[in-house]
Structures are given as structure tokens and as C-alpha cells.
Design a protein around this motif. Structure first.
Motif, PDB file in Angstrom:
ATOM      1  N   LEU A 285      26.208 -20.998  34.676  1.00 60.32           N
ATOM      2  CA  LEU A 285      26.151 -21.820  35.879  1.00 60.32           C
ATOM      3  C   LEU A 285      26.502 -23.270  35.554  1.00 60.32           C
ATOM      4  N   ASN A 286      25.932 -23.775  34.484  1.00 57.35           N
ATOM      5  CA  ASN A 286      26.183 -25.166  34.102  1.00 57.35           C
ATOM      6  C   ASN A 286      27.658 -25.429  33.820  1.00 57.35           C
ATOM      7  N   ALA A 287      28.353 -24.410  33.339  1.00 55.98           N
ATOM      8  CA  ALA A 287      29.758 -24.593  32.977  1.00 55.98           C
ATOM      9  C   ALA A 287      30.592 -25.034  34.174  1.00 55.98           C
ATOM     10  N   ALA A 288      30.203 -24.607  35.381  1.00 55.33           N
ATOM     11  CA  ALA A 288      30.952 -25.025  36.571  1.00 55.33           C
ATOM     12  C   ALA A 288      30.869 -26.528  36.750  1.00 55.33           C
ATOM     13  N   GLY A 289      29.652 -27.078  36.628  1.00 54.33           N
ATOM     14  CA  GLY A 289      29.483 -28.512  36.786  1.00 54.33           C
ATOM     15  C   GLY A 289      30.043 -29.313  35.627  1.00 54.33           C
ATOM     16  N   ASP A 322      35.485 -21.568  27.836  1.00 50.91           N
ATOM     17  CA  ASP A 322      36.251 -22.796  27.624  1.00 50.91           C
ATOM     18  C   ASP A 322      35.339 -23.924  27.151  1.00 50.91           C
ATOM     19  N   ARG A 323      34.156 -24.012  27.757  1.00 49.76           N
ATOM     20  CA  ARG A 323      33.196 -25.054  27.364  1.00 49.76           C
ATOM     21  C   ARG A 323      32.823 -24.922  25.899  1.00 49.76           C
ATOM     22  N   ARG A 324      32.587 -23.683  25.427  1.00 51.47           N
ATOM     23  CA  ARG A 324      32.221 -23.482  24.025  1.00 51.47           C
ATOM     24  C   ARG A 324      33.336 -23.941  23.099  1.00 51.47           C
TER      25      ARG A 324
END
Length: 568
Positions: A285-289, A322-324
Motif C-alpha cells: 500500500l505504501n508503495a503507491a504513495g 520497483d521501490r525495493r
């Protein structure tokens, strides 16, 4: 190097009906009687104790009964997304027809109800704005809304500054004069309490005589997710909320968005525990923000269509991968900066890191990772498109990071443009050219507040286990004995073992077979994310481990496994 130390365990005569291991685990966490482990909803603190809640309810009643237009202004993390979803779902269940939300894009607006965001809100023509998980620091934003003729209800949990916004109502357990006992409530819990109070007021007025009164318990999976993902201390009130939310999900009653996120994370809903919120659902969820727009995450929590939820959850999973990848690159650059510090014989207590091209949405995770590695308070900074430096801070036990930043601001006016947060995490924006001066000031204040002993990391152990206690039965009892989380940590034990086998699996995980000293019992163990330059080490055959008892599931078969937390 962390050191293992035993927890202090008080005498708890009220726990004698429990197995000895559970007695000492609970006693060490401040639970001294069995009735304190009862986590039924009737044990929740009453909403009436929240200052400002009556005024908030009075402002919201016309939204439900008269069709007034409400705009919910959220935040771009899990707590903000779940808070927004709880507000919209609850109000619609009660009969509201004109409710919408606006969540600031991290990269365009930054955090909270800013005057720039109010300008966008005005175009949506609301009669009322309600902030969730933000607003207590939005002095200018609330003033801008008031000037535009739009009243504001603030619901928040972050610490209040010396000045409060001129809002129609403020509901925040951490505002001056609020007697609500759980100061550890997350933003989602605060808005859930507001919705409980609103439902009660509508019920008293006879509003539900012509329509079905909603069961607010159906929102508890969202509240539970927020409480764990926002890493708030799990006092008894929060443990009730988390436990009740987990029970709904295990019973197949969770919202389809949460079910979809569990599916893409490979988790079985019937067996989830609190840590699955933190490690499986929360990061996606956090990855969206962090990388795009939290509206995508909010839509996942608002939809009742499983196919749509799975589609969004798949997108969020891709964002998280992608965030990782971005985070790993930033970590390498941060470690290179730290190596330069060491080469220059500069070892700050309060660490500030900055690279011009670091991703704004990932600096919070970077600060957390480096904090864990150094066991120092860390602030990671990134520059926005206009070159403005925005920082995300993470702290260690014993240092209230928001208070430290406040002290820096008071000692050195003009360095910080704005800031906010709580004990373990905070965010800020620096004025132009202030990074070097701020870094020195932050380090100085941290040195003044942290002793050398506080900078030595310890791993608290719940003691040794007898050979008979290395059992699948005890592992299951501990698994379901929570919920475990911040300030109510999962049980960790320690002991000396013979290292029988060791091998790398999955590139960075050490799979072992351990034998407790004085026994021929062979135990499977795994240590995640080890340093591959140090392990495997065939020269070592005796180890002292801090570990958790874990239930390993493989092809429908359960077995006991030790999760290693530290090894020396």
C-alpha cells in the motif's frame, strides 16, 4: 555489535493458570493478570473521552442528514489511506450521499492540508473539510480554508505544536487537555472513534428508524492494518482493535482490498498475524504513495469488487518491487557516504544523509534501514523538483525525534521551514542552504540527549527454553498469543547451540541445523538477510542465538523452526 540481555520479569500471580513460558512473556510486557489478555470490543476505551469529538459530530451530522458535501483530506501512507477509507465507508453506510476525498500527491504538495491543497479543494466545492491522519500542524491550510468559507474538522494523532489550527473541531488524543487514555492511537483509530460517536448520535436522533444502522465492527480490519503499519505502540486499546480486525480477516469477513493484497503477497488469510500487516500488506500500500499516487491504494480499500481489487493489488505489488530496487541503490550510496564519514574520522551520533538524486518517496525507508544498521537516529534528505530539501527521520529507543527537531528549531531559528511527527518518526523541510548547519545542530542535540549506553543496541530475551519447550505446540501458542507489535514485541528467547549444518538459501539467508547444548535434539533454523561475506563460516561450531519459535509450513505440513534474530 548488539548484545543479548534478559528481560526483567516481574512476579505475576494472576497468570499462574498459563504455561510457564507464557507467564514470563506476558509479565515482561506488563500484563500481570489473565483478564488483561481479554481483547473483546467491550474493553475499548469510550469515545466520549476524546476532546473535541462532540463538536466534530455536530459538524458531520448535516453531511449525513442534509446531504452537505464533505471532502476528506488524507495522507499518502497506510494510516492515511485506511483513515480515508474508514471515513468514506462509514459515512456512506450511515447514509451520506456527498462524500469525496483528496489525498495530496507527495511530490506536488507534500504532507498535510497546505494552502496549495486547499486551492484544489475549493474547486471541488465542499461545505466541510475533514482531515484524517493530518491537520494538527496545518495552521496556514486551515486559515486558507476558513478564508474560502469552508470549515475544517481536524482528526489527527500527531503531536501538537505550541499553536493549534483555527479549526471548527479538533479530535486528537495528543492535543492539550485531551483525557483519552490511549495516546498511542493511530490516525485511523481516531477517525474510527469519530465515526462511532457519529453513529451513536444519529441513532439517538432516530435517524436509523427508517434505515439499517451499520455495524461499525466491519471496519476493524482497516483499523488493525493502520495500527500495525503505522508502528504505534500496542497498548491494550490498540491490541483490542488489532485482534478484532485480525479475527474478521481470518473469518473471511475482511474487505476485498485487504484480501487481494494478501493474495498477491502469498499470505493465507485464515492464518495471518499482526506482522503480516507490517511486512506483507503495508509495504504494498505504501508503495503507491511513495512512487505514484496514494489514491490507487485508497481505491483498493474502497472497492467491493474482488476483480478490481486484485487488479489494483497487482499494480501495487509491481510498485513495491520497483521501490525495493530504488531503495537498494540508495542504500549503497548511503553506505558510501558513511564510509567517507569514517575516513574523515567523523562519526556523528545524529546522522544526516543527502544525495541530490535520491527518491523523495523512499527516503523514509532508507532512514529506517540505516538507523537499524548504525543504531543511531538518522535523517535522509532528498530534493524536490524545485531543489527544496525534504527529510524523513527515524529514531532509536530513548530519543523522541520530533522533540529533538523542535529543539533544533528553537536553538537555530531559520534552518527548518516546517516539521512534524512523533517519537520514532518525523518529517521536515529545510530552508535553502541549511543542510550543513542543520546536520551539525541535529548531531549536537542528539549527543546531548543520548548516552553511550543508549547507543549500544541490545536484544531483549525472554530467557532460555528447556528441551521440552522446543515444541510445535508452544510455537502455536505464541503465534496466536498476541497480537505482537510495537511496545508489545514478539517473544524472543536465547540459548547456546552446536552448529551442526549451515548453508545459504535464496542468496542471502542462512539455513542451519542447531543442537541445544547437552542435547541430541536437532532443530531447523533460518537467519534472514545475513552478511554473505561472513557466512557460512565452517570454523564456527558453537553459537549463542537470540531466536523466535516459528511454525514452518511446507506442502501442507507444519514443523518447528527457529527464526534467528541475532547470533554470536
Amino acid at each position: 555489535m548488539p548484545r543479548i540481555q534478559s528481560r526483567e520479569i516481574p512476579i505475576a500471580l494472576g497468570l499462574q493458570s498459563l504455561p510457564p513460558v507464557l507467564q514470563r512473556v506476558y509479565a515482561a510486557r506488563g500484563v500481570l493478570a489473565v483478564d488483561e489478555l481479554a481483547l473483546q470490543l467491550k474493553g475499548l476505551l469510550p469515545y466520549r473521552e476524546m476532546k473535541g469529538i462532540d463538536q466534530a459530530v455536530m459538524a458531520l451530522i448535516p453531511v449525513v442528514t442534509q446531504g452537505k458535501r464533505l471532502l476528506v483530506v488524507g495522507d499518502f501512507d497506510v494510516d492515511g489511506a485506511t483513515s480515508t477509507a474508514v471515513a468514506l465507508r462509514a459515512l456512506r453506510l450511515m447514509g451520506a450521499q456527498n462524500v469525496d476525498y483528496l489525498v495530496p500527491n507527495r511530490f506536488d504538495f507534500g504532507y498535510g492540508l497546505s494552502p496549495e491543497l486547499v486551492a484544489v479543494a475549493v474547486t471541488m466545492k465542499p461545505d466541510l473539510i475533514m482531515t484524517v491522519d493530518n491537520g494538527i500542524a496545518s495552521i496556514d491550510g486551515v486559515a486558507a480554508a476558513n478564508a474560502a468559507g469552508i470549515a475544517v474538522v481536524v482528526t489527527d494523532h500527531h503531536l501538537a505544536a505550541d499553536q493549534l489550527p483555527d479549526a471548527l473541531a479538533i479530535v486528537n488524543p495528543n492535543q492539550p487537555g485531551c483525557e483519552f487514555a490511549s495516546k498511542a492511537a493511530c490516525g485511523c483509530t481516531v477517525v474510527f472513534y469519530v465515526m462511532l460517536a457519529l453513529r451513536a448520535a444519529l441513532d439517538k436522533s432516530g435517524w436509523f428508524s427508517q434505515r439499517e444502522a451499520p455495524n461499525m465492527a466491519q471496519l476493524l480490519d482497516l483499523v488493525a492494518l493502520a495500527s500495525v503499519a503505522d508502528v504505534v505502540p500496542l497498548d491494550r486499546n490498540n491490541r483490542i482493535l488489532v485482534e478484532q480486525g485480525l479475527r474478521r480477516i481470518r473469518a473471511g469477513q475482511g474487505h476485498v482490498g485487504i484480501q487481494a493484497l494478501l493474495t498477491v503477497a502469498g499470505r493465507e488469510p485464515a492464518r495471518i498475524v499482526a506482522s503480516d500487516f507490517g511486512f506483507a500488506i503495508g509495504p504494498r500500500l505504501n508503495a503507491a504513495g511513495r512512487l505514484d499516487d496514494m489514491s490507487l491504494g485508497i481505491e483498493c480499500l474502497l472497492t467491493d469488487d474482488m476483480n478490481r481489487a486484485l487488479d489494483i493489488a497487482t499494480q501495487l505489488d509491481a510498485f513495491n518491487r520497483d521501490r525495493r530496487s530504488i531503495e537498494q541503490g540508495m542504500q549503497q550510496e548511503a553506505l558510501a557516504l558513511l564510509a567517507k564519514f569514517e575516513a574523515d574520522d567523523h562519526n556523528p551520533v545524529g546522522v544526516c544523509l543527502f544525495q541530490p538524486d535520491w527518491h523523495q518517496g523512499v527516503i523514509g525507508i532508507l532512514a529506517s534501514r540505516i538507523k537499524d544498521k548504525l543504531f543511531r537516529p538518522v535523517i535522509a534528505f532528498a530534493a524536490d523538483d524545485n531543489g527544496v530539501l525534504k527529510g524523513s527521520a527515524r529514531s532509536i529507543p530513548g530519543l523522541h525525534i520530533r522533540d529533538v527537531i523542535d529543539e533544533v528549531d528553537k536553538r537555530h531559528p531559520g534552518l527548518i521551514k516546517k516539521f512534524g511527527g512523533h517519537a520514532m518518526a518525523a518529517g521536515m523541510t529545510l530552508n535553502d542552504g541549511a543542510f550543513d548547519a542543520f546536520s551539525r545542530a541535529f548531531d549536537w542535540v542528539c549527543q546531548a540527549h543520548l548516552s553511550s549506553e543508549q547507543l549500544h543496541q541490545t536484544i531483549d530475551s525472554d530467557g532460555n527454553l528447556s528441551i521440552a519447550e522446543f515444541s510445535l505446540e508452544l510455537a502455536e501458542q505464541l503465534r496466536w498469543g498476541g497480537p505482537w507489535g510495537q511496545n508489545f514485541p514478539e517473544p524472543v528467547f536465547d540459548g547456546h547451540f552446536r552448529l551442526v549444518q549451515q548453508r545459504i538459501v535464496g542468496e542471502r539467508h542462512l539455513k542451519m541445523v542447531l543442537q541445544p547444548e547437552g542435547s541430541d535434539l536437532a532443530l531447523d533454523a533460518i537467519w534472514f538477510n545475513i552478511d554473505p561475506q561472513q557466512w557460512p563460516d565452517q570454523q564456527r561450531d558453537r553459537v549463542h542465538c537470540a531466536f523466535q519459535l516459528d511454525v514452518n509450513e511446507f506442502r501442507g505440513r507444519q514443523s518447528l523452526q527457529l527464526l534467528i534474530r541475532h547470533l554470536e
